[in-house]
Structures are given as C-alpha cells and as structure tokens.
Design an enzyme around this catalytic site. Structure first.
Site, PDB file in Angstrom:
ATOM      1  N   LYS A   1      -1.962 -15.195 -10.860  1.00  0.00           N
ATOM      2  CA  LYS A   1      -3.227 -14.613 -10.742  1.00  0.00           C
ATOM      3  C   LYS A   1      -4.257 -15.565 -10.892  1.00  0.00           C
ATOM      4  CE  LYS A   1      -1.700 -10.490  -9.693  1.00  0.00           C
ATOM      5  NZ  LYS A   1      -1.891  -9.795  -8.328  1.00  0.00           N
TER       6      LYS A   1
ATOM      7  N   ARG B   1       2.327   2.604  -2.581  1.00  0.00           N
ATOM      8  CA  ARG B   1       2.065   3.078  -3.762  1.00  0.00           C
ATOM      9  C   ARG B   1       1.012   2.616  -4.690  1.00  0.00           C
ATOM     10  NH1 ARG B   1       5.746   0.550  -7.644  1.00  0.00           N
ATOM     11  NH2 ARG B   1       7.069  -0.720  -6.226  1.00  0.00           N
TER      12      ARG B   1
ATOM     13  N   ASN C   1      -3.070  -7.237  -2.004  1.00  0.00           N
ATOM     14  CA  ASN C   1      -2.814  -6.250  -3.223  1.00  0.00           C
ATOM     15  C   ASN C   1      -1.513  -6.462  -3.697  1.00  0.00           C
ATOM     16  OD1 ASN C   1      -3.442  -3.757  -4.854  1.00  0.00           O
ATOM     17  ND2 ASN C   1      -1.671  -3.235  -3.560  1.00  0.00           N
TER      18      ASN C   1
ATOM     19  N   ALA D   1       0.879  -1.166  -0.082  1.00  0.00           N
ATOM     20  CA  ALA D   1      -0.057   0.029  -0.064  1.00  0.00           C
ATOM     21  C   ALA D   1       0.755   1.314   0.043  1.00  0.00           C
ATOM     22  CB  ALA D   1      -0.891   0.045   1.148  1.00  0.00           C
TER      23      ALA D   1
ATOM     24  N   TYR E   1       3.018 -14.467 -14.188  1.00  0.00           N
ATOM     25  CA  TYR E   1       2.131 -13.817 -13.540  1.00  0.00           C
ATOM     26  C   TYR E   1       0.564 -14.240 -13.960  1.00  0.00           C
ATOM     27  CZ  TYR E   1      -0.327  -9.022 -12.905  1.00  0.00           C
ATOM     28  OH  TYR E   1      -1.163  -8.027 -12.332  1.00  0.00           O
TER      29      TYR E   1
ATOM     30  N   ALA F   1      -0.247 -17.210 -14.338  1.00  0.00           N
ATOM     31  CA  ALA F   1      -0.540 -18.394 -13.314  1.00  0.00           C
ATOM     32  C   ALA F   1      -0.742 -18.046 -12.149  1.00  0.00           C
ATOM     33  CB  ALA F   1       0.813 -19.264 -13.525  1.00  0.00           C
TER      34      ALA F   1
ATOM     35  N   SER G   1      -6.106 -10.229 -11.448  1.00  0.00           N
ATOM     36  CA  SER G   1      -5.820  -9.593 -12.753  1.00  0.00           C
ATOM     37  C   SER G   1      -6.690 -10.267 -13.912  1.00  0.00           C
ATOM     38  CB  SER G   1      -4.518  -9.425 -13.097  1.00  0.00           C
ATOM     39  OG  SER G   1      -4.274  -8.934 -14.355  1.00  0.00           O
TER      40      SER G   1
ATOM     41  N   VAL H   1       5.958  -9.683   1.814  1.00  0.00           N
ATOM     42  CA  VAL H   1       4.857 -10.553   1.911  1.00  0.00           C
ATOM     43  C   VAL H   1       5.181 -12.142   1.272  1.00  0.00           C
ATOM     44  CG1 VAL H   1       2.793  -8.877   1.591  1.00  0.00           C
ATOM     45  CG2 VAL H   1       4.059 -10.147  -0.626  1.00  0.00           C
TER      46      VAL H   1
END
Ligand code: NAP
Length: 247
Positions: free
Chosen positions: A159, A15, A90, A13, A155, A157, A142, A64
């Site tokens: 999402k 940006r 996120n 969070a 990416y 896979a 996404s 994370v």
C-alpha cells in the site's frame, strides 16, 4: 449526476468497498465494469442492483495479479465501448503474519496481488486514456501504507508502494491529461475487517476520533469525487478517509 456517457472499470467489485464504489459510480451516471476474481454470483448481484436503480453495468471476471488477463480485459472493454475513461484499482488482499515468520513467497504474494496489479492497471489505462487526453485513476491504498502495522509488513509495503507509484504516474500522465490519485481508507466495515476479534476492533476504534469504522459508502463517495471533474486540479494526491485516525 457527476458523470455522463462515460465508463469505469472497478477491480474487486463483487463485494465490500469495490461493490459500493461500483454502485455509487453507476448512480452518478457511469457505465460500470464490475471486476471479480471468483465470486461471479456476487458480481452479478451487484450488476442487478445497479440495473434495478436505472444504471448500466457489466461484469468482467479476471484475476488482477494475472498480467495478461488484466491486459486482455482492458482490451476487451475498449473493444466493446471504444474507450476506457476511468479506472479504480480497488482489488486487494491481506496475508497477515509477523515479519520474523513470514516467508518471502508470502510477502511477494501480497505485493503481486495489490501493487503489481495496480501498476499494470495504471500503465494500461494510461495507454488508452492518454490517446484521448482524458481520464482519471484512483488507487485504493490504505492507512497502513502510511503508518505500517504489526503483522502486515507485506500489506503495508504494497500500500505504501501504491501511494508512491500513484505520484510517479501523476507526473508522467499530467501532460497527457490523465489524473492519478490514491485514497487511504482507515478501517472499513467489510469482510476484510470482519475477521478481526472484537477486542482488536475495540482497540482500533479507541484510536479513531470519529469512534467507529467507516461504511463502504463513505469511501465510495471520496472515490467518486476524485474521479470527477470536481477534482479536476487534483493529481498525485493521497486522500485520507480514516475518521481522523491519522492526520
Ligand atoms: P474485501 O471485502 O475482502 O473484498 C475484496 C474484493 O477484491 C473482492 O471483490 C475480491 O473478489 C477482490 N479481489 C481480491 N483479490 C483479487 C484478485 N486477485 N483479482 C480480482 N479481484 C480480487 O476487501 P475490502 O475491505 O472491500 O477492500 C477493498 C480494498 O480496500 C482493498 O484494496 C483493501 O486493501 C482496501 N482497504 C480496505 C480497508 C478495510 O478496512 N476494509 C481499509 C483500507 C484499505 P472475489 O470476491 O472474487 O474474491
């Protein structure tokens, strides 16, 4: 305001979309925990903006993809506030390359950062929220997790995995009073898309019925809706915020 007296952790969070989600949720009455990986200064700026607008926020730095750090961070939030009511997974990265040239380490790095991290967040949140029989989680996936994209096998896979994983958590968590939903933004004007060449951007825009990229606030509003009691009968859903690019 859609919330009052409750708290939320928003990962990534400092940006982009995450920063806007933090501001929107704070404006809607939540105390917001702003997670960042390295950009402490930017995270503190988001906190200051929230406080200037009369909201409540704290920053919490951790990577994370580091499971023990994520678990420890959630524990410290619960120790501080006595509870965690909402979570927005996120934080996310891209490491694009054509699949034929992509090393498995490059594939796994994105899976670890995007998918495994969201799994850890979903699992730990369920432990805490399940005890109180209250809570909601939104996983920011996404459009690419639904359509695939050349150069983004890792990416896509990660999402696509988030979308399927959200449904599994929704099934396991429903008896415990906790909702899980995924959100699939199309193209959003942030640092992640700022790197795209103009002709590539124009190519994508020509495929978007609303003829533009989304603003982060348009994604944040959808997150606020899914977390709120206005979505109390919605779980396991994938909400598309893509300007009509995929229907
Ligand atoms: P961004 O502008 O690149 O910002 C990414 C944020 O995630 C930053 O705050 C960054 O923190 C944080 N982050 C990255 N890896 C992290 C980690 N390992 N641990 C903690 N924080 C981490 O990205 P964005 O465009 O806002 O994207 C946000 C989410 O929306 C991502 O999951 C992305 O996949 C998804 N999404 C974006 C678009 C788009 O068009 N922009 C479209 C669909 C989905 P630092 O600043 O500290 O590095």
């Amino acid at each position: 305001m859609r919330f009052s007296g409750k708290n939320v952790l928003v990962t990534g969070a400092s940006r982009g979309i995450g920063a806007q989600i933090a501001k929107t949720l704070a404006a809607e009455g939540l105390k917001v925990w702003i997670n960042y990986r390295s950009a402490e200064e930017q995270a503190l700026k988001v906190k200051a903006e929230i406080e200037e607008a009369g909201g409540e926020a704290q920053t919490i730095g951790f990577d994370v993809s580091d499971e023990s750090a994520f678990v420890a961070a959630l524990k410290s939030i619960v120790e501080s506030d006595g509870e965690l009511n909402y979570l927005v997974n996120n934080a996310g990265i891209t490491k694009d390359k054509l699949a034929m040239r992509m090393k498995s380490e490059e594939f796994m790095a994105v899976i670890e950062a995007n998918l495994k991290s969201a799994f850890v967040g979903c699992r730990e949140a369920l432990k805490v929220m399940g005890k109180k029989r209250f809570g909601a989680v939104v996983n920011v996936a996404s459009i690419v997790g639904e359509t695939g994209n050349a150069g983004q096998s890792n990416y896509a896979a990660s999402k696509g995995g988030m979308i399927a994983m959200t449904k599994s958590f929704a099934l396991e968590a429903a008896p415990r009073g906790v909702r899980y939903n995924a959100l699939t933004p199309g193209f959003v004007a942030t640092d992640m898309t700022a790197v795209l060449k103009d002709e590539i951007k124009e190519g994508f825009i020509s495929k978007i019925p609303l003829s533009r990229f989304a603003e982060p606030s348009e994604v944040a509003e959808a997150v606020a809706f899914l977390l709120s009691d206005h979505a109390s009968y919605i779980t396991g859903e994938t909400l598309r915020v893509n300007g009509g690019m995929l229907m």
